[in-house]
Design a protein around this motif. Structure first.
Motif, PDB file in Angstrom:
ATOM      1  N   TYR A 172      17.543  24.349 -18.515  1.00 47.82           N
ATOM      2  CA  TYR A 172      16.161  24.799 -18.678  1.00 47.82           C
ATOM      3  C   TYR A 172      15.306  23.937 -17.745  1.00 47.82           C
ATOM      4  CZ  TYR A 172      17.590  27.179 -23.027  1.00 47.82           C
ATOM      5  OH  TYR A 172      18.188  27.997 -23.962  1.00 47.82           O
ATOM      6  N   ASP A 173      14.724  24.550 -16.718  1.00 46.63           N
ATOM      7  CA  ASP A 173      14.057  23.802 -15.652  1.00 46.63           C
ATOM      8  C   ASP A 173      12.585  24.156 -15.531  1.00 46.63           C
ATOM      9  OD1 ASP A 173      16.521  22.703 -15.021  1.00 46.63           O
ATOM     10  OD2 ASP A 173      16.853  23.978 -13.273  1.00 46.63           O
ATOM     11  N   ILE A 174      11.771  23.142 -15.232  1.00 42.69           N
ATOM     12  CA  ILE A 174      10.394  23.317 -14.771  1.00 42.69           C
ATOM     13  C   ILE A 174      10.315  22.703 -13.377  1.00 42.69           C
ATOM     14  CG2 ILE A 174       7.998  22.630 -15.091  1.00 42.69           C
ATOM     15  CD1 ILE A 174       8.442  22.760 -18.096  1.00 42.69           C
TER      16      ILE A 174
ATOM     17  N   TRP B 109      16.087  20.125 -18.760  1.00 41.95           N
ATOM     18  CA  TRP B 109      16.557  19.855 -20.116  1.00 41.95           C
ATOM     19  C   TRP B 109      17.901  20.554 -20.327  1.00 41.95           C
ATOM     20  CZ3 TRP B 109      11.525  20.518 -18.824  1.00 41.95           C
ATOM     21  CH2 TRP B 109      10.541  19.681 -19.381  1.00 41.95           C
ATOM     22  N   THR B 110      18.865  19.830 -20.881  1.00 46.18           N
ATOM     23  CA  THR B 110      20.140  20.420 -21.300  1.00 46.18           C
ATOM     24  C   THR B 110      20.397  19.983 -22.742  1.00 46.18           C
ATOM     25  OG1 THR B 110      21.324  18.570 -20.266  1.00 46.18           O
ATOM     26  CG2 THR B 110      21.174  20.622 -19.013  1.00 46.18           C
ATOM     27  N   PHE B 111      20.994  20.875 -23.531  1.00 43.58           N
ATOM     28  CA  PHE B 111      21.032  20.697 -24.981  1.00 43.58           C
ATOM     29  C   PHE B 111      22.456  20.614 -25.517  1.00 43.58           C
ATOM     30  CE2 PHE B 111      16.956  22.470 -23.941  1.00 43.58           C
ATOM     31  CZ  PHE B 111      16.085  21.773 -24.775  1.00 43.58           C
TER      32      PHE B 111
ATOM     33  N   THR C 272      20.192  17.845 -29.762  1.00 45.77           N
ATOM     34  CA  THR C 272      19.718  16.749 -28.921  1.00 45.77           C
ATOM     35  C   THR C 272      19.641  17.245 -27.483  1.00 45.77           C
ATOM     36  OG1 THR C 272      21.990  15.950 -28.710  1.00 45.77           O
ATOM     37  CG2 THR C 272      20.613  14.935 -30.409  1.00 45.77           C
ATOM     38  N   TYR C 273      18.905  16.518 -26.651  1.00 48.62           N
ATOM     39  CA  TYR C 273      18.764  16.953 -25.267  1.00 48.62           C
ATOM     40  C   TYR C 273      18.778  15.761 -24.310  1.00 48.62           C
ATOM     41  CZ  TYR C 273      13.806  15.626 -25.581  1.00 48.62           C
ATOM     42  OH  TYR C 273      12.625  14.930 -25.744  1.00 48.62           O
ATOM     43  N   ARG C 274      19.114  16.085 -23.099  1.00 45.16           N
ATOM     44  CA  ARG C 274      19.048  15.166 -21.960  1.00 45.16           C
ATOM     45  C   ARG C 274      17.987  15.710 -21.014  1.00 45.16           C
ATOM     46  NH1 ARG C 274      23.101  11.989 -18.958  1.00 45.16           N
ATOM     47  NH2 ARG C 274      22.750  12.131 -16.702  1.00 45.16           N
ATOM     48  N   LEU C 275      17.065  14.859 -20.601  1.00 41.07           N
ATOM     49  CA  LEU C 275      16.010  15.258 -19.671  1.00 41.07           C
ATOM     50  C   LEU C 275      16.175  14.462 -18.385  1.00 41.07           C
ATOM     51  CD1 LEU C 275      13.360  16.612 -18.782  1.00 41.07           C
ATOM     52  CD2 LEU C 275      12.129  14.836 -20.065  1.00 41.07           C
ATOM     53  N   GLU C 276      16.271  15.183 -17.260  1.00 42.47           N
ATOM     54  CA  GLU C 276      16.400  14.572 -15.951  1.00 42.47           C
ATOM     55  C   GLU C 276      15.213  14.947 -15.063  1.00 42.47           C
ATOM     56  OE1 GLU C 276      20.604  15.003 -14.253  1.00 42.47           O
ATOM     57  OE2 GLU C 276      20.526  16.541 -15.833  1.00 42.47           O
ATOM     58  N   ALA C 277      14.831  14.035 -14.188  1.00 37.50           N
ATOM     59  CA  ALA C 277      13.886  14.325 -13.112  1.00 37.50           C
ATOM     60  C   ALA C 277      14.694  14.399 -11.816  1.00 37.50           C
ATOM     61  CB  ALA C 277      12.820  13.242 -13.013  1.00 37.50           C
ATOM     62  N   ILE C 278      14.676  15.574 -11.187  1.00 39.67           N
ATOM     63  CA  ILE C 278      15.503  15.826 -10.015  1.00 39.67           C
ATOM     64  C   ILE C 278      14.599  15.995  -8.796  1.00 39.67           C
ATOM     65  CG2 ILE C 278      17.255  17.334  -9.001  1.00 39.67           C
ATOM     66  CD1 ILE C 278      17.936  18.228 -11.884  1.00 39.67           C
ATOM     67  N   THR C 279      14.893  15.242  -7.742  1.00 37.03           N
ATOM     68  CA  THR C 279      14.180  15.363  -6.470  1.00 37.03           C
ATOM     69  C   THR C 279      15.213  15.552  -5.367  1.00 37.03           C
ATOM     70  OG1 THR C 279      14.202  13.023  -5.868  1.00 37.03           O
ATOM     71  CG2 THR C 279      12.455  13.745  -7.374  1.00 37.03           C
ATOM     72  N   PRO C 280      14.776  15.866  -4.149  1.00 36.58           N
ATOM     73  CA  PRO C 280      15.754  15.967  -3.053  1.00 36.58           C
ATOM     74  C   PRO C 280      16.549  14.684  -2.825  1.00 36.58           C
ATOM     75  CG  PRO C 280      13.692  17.019  -2.427  1.00 36.58           C
ATOM     76  CD  PRO C 280      13.438  16.332  -3.731  1.00 36.58           C
ATOM     77  N   LYS C 281      16.067  13.563  -3.338  1.00 30.93           N
ATOM     78  CA  LYS C 281      16.773  12.291  -3.159  1.00 30.93           C
ATOM     79  C   LYS C 281      17.790  12.008  -4.251  1.00 30.93           C
ATOM     80  CE  LYS C 281      12.977  10.102  -0.633  1.00 30.93           C
ATOM     81  NZ  LYS C 281      12.020   8.962  -0.600  1.00 30.93           N
ATOM     82  N   GLY C 282      17.747  12.763  -5.349  1.00 26.11           N
ATOM     83  CA  GLY C 282      18.693  12.509  -6.423  1.00 26.11           C
ATOM     84  C   GLY C 282      18.096  12.771  -7.791  1.00 26.11           C
TER      85      GLY C 282
END
Length: 471
Positions: free
Chosen positions: A94-96, A112-114, A144-154
């Protein structure tokens, strides 16, 4: 706006009278085709866990140095939908997405992944007693969920084991749901917070627009079709500089936002009923400017649009410049459809509003206004765009920019913006030079949500508990 129920002749007369009036805000009027995206395409209508329904983005009214972004999923949740209620999908992203330079590619993605969790698989119950906390042993099923911030650098993990607010089973099971939900608000490193859980569906409209535009005579309006239903929501509030180009919201205040849902490409069910997923994520749902997929994209291209990235939106441009809605309204109500091509709508949908972007000669919410953006790399694409430099309005006007409130739609989208009424007005050419600011009486007579929004993050009202069919 006056919400009478005019006849076809009355509507036509209204247009003729209004056409001679000067439209002081016409150059800043909002866009067409933006409302909610419930069950918008054939494939996703059969996969409600993957169906994103609305995207909102606004400068936080109680924390104006931050921006709040909300994306909702799983439409038309009846409050008493047990025994499984309404979990987010697992093995799904699930992405924004945030585009700060206008190249139609995400500069920042929140993902977000659940994970499903059970305390006792030997009972059919979602909860086995009264639930007073997220860790209550009587809450049998939880996510429960894992939230990541993803950019072109990683990628950076922001939350490793966040708790999802459970579906609201009822007052007997969750007597203080407000407190329970608030404990699911999770702080983020470096400032900000996030929430995952259930909420009232904050979009308000009469969906009989799809029944020959309110019965073919505009006499059947005023029923809030989604009143009483819930959705699942993901909300995030972060400082403006986190979202801005080069981390500088003063030089680069405009961002573009859209949400997507992606799942793994193949699923195999084994003889023991276990399931194996293969392949990387495939995008199956997309939402930026809502209602685009419902009323702009034709039926045979809707699933394709859901799978397409904004950088490839040029193939859909002709459906924006030659929209179907005004032609249908002309057939039913004799209101002349504006001449095509509708470059005014192309500017709002595909570039944002700026003097260098198209016929709507106003600088409002295009990434081309950012000082660190290279205009040569700017690309037309469908996004919800927000100018973060415009402060919140103390008394928001439901018609947003059309009502003279620059903090409202289409400069982002607040929960209180009456986007369906705005849609109908804009479809009739309110953006065009010399056109009246509004057609009196053209709206659905649903002007506000059926329950009040919360004054603090995540702002959406608590989920409904009473049955939708109680009446």
């Amino acid at each position: 706006m006056h919400h009478s129920r005019p006849t076809r002749r009355a509507l036509t007369a209204t247009v003729a009278v209004a056409a001679v009036a000067a439209a002081g805000l016409a150059s800043l009027a909002p866009t067409a085709g933006v409302a909610s995206s419930h069950r918008e395409a054939p494939l996703i209508a059969g996969e409600p866990k993957l169906d994103n329904t609305d995207v909102y983005a606004f400068v936080s009214p109680d924390a104006p140095d931050t921006v709040t972004i909300i994306s909702n999923w799983i439409p038309f949740q009846e409050p008493n939908g047990g025994p499984n209620f309404y979990p987010f999908a697992t093995k799904t992203a699930y992405d924004i997405h945030i585009d700060s330079d206008g190249n139609a590619k995400p500069d920042l993605t929140y993902r977000w992944t659940f994970t499903d969790n059970y305390r006792d698989r030997g009972t059919f119950l979602y909860n086995t007693g009264v639930v007073t906390s997220l860790n209550d042993p009587d809450l049998n099923f939880f996510q429960t969920y894992r939230l990541e911030a993803i950019t072109p650098k990683g990628s950076t993990v922001l939350v490793r084991n966040g708790r999802v607010a459970p579906s609201r089973v009822g007052n007997g099971s969750m007597p203080d749901y407000g407190t329970l939900a608030d404990t699911a608000i999770t702080g983020l490193p470096g400032g900000g917070k996030t929430f995952a859980g259930q909420a009232d569906d904050g979009f308000f409209l009469d969906l009989r627009v799809f029944d020959r535009f309110y019965g073919g005579d505009f006499s059947e309006i005023g029923q809030d079709t989604v009143a009483g239903y819930n959705v699942n929501t993901l909300a995030i509030q972060v400082p403006k500089n986190v979202l801005a180009r080069n981390g500088n919201a003063t030089r680069n205040p405009v961002i573009g936002i859209w949400s997507t849902t992606s799942r793994q490409r193949a699923e195999v069910v084994r003889a023991d009923n276990s399931r194996k997923l293969f392949g990387g994520y495939q995008q199956v749902s997309r939402l930026g400017m809502p209602l685009v997929n419902e009323v702009v994209i034709p039926l045979g291209r809707k699933d394709e649009f859901n799978a397409t990235k904004p950088q490839d939106d040029a193939k859909f441009a002709r459906f924006v410049t030659n929209p179907e809605v005004p032609r249908r309204i002309q057939d039913l109500y004799r209101i002349p459809a504006p001449a095509t091509p509708r470059n005014d709508l192309a500017e709002v949908f595909l570039s944002g509003l700026c003097k260098a972007c198209g016929p709507v000669a106003v600088d409002l919410n295009s990434q081309r206004l950012n000082k660190d953006v290279d205009p040569a790399k700017f690309k037309l694409s469908e996004q919800l765009r927000l100018n973060m430099s415009i402060p919140p309005t103390a008394q928001p006007k439901r018609l947003g920019v059309l009502g003279g409130d620059l903090a409202g739609f289409p400069n982002g989208r607040r929960l209180t913006d009456d986007v369906l009424d705005i849609t109908l007005q804009a479809a009739e050419g309110v953006l065009l030079p010399g056109h009246p600011a509004a057609v009196d009486g053209l709206g659905d007579a649903v002007d506000a949500n059926d329950v009040p929004f919360r004054a603090r993050f995540p702002y959406l009202a608590l989920p409904n508990v009473a049955a939708v069919n109680r009446n």
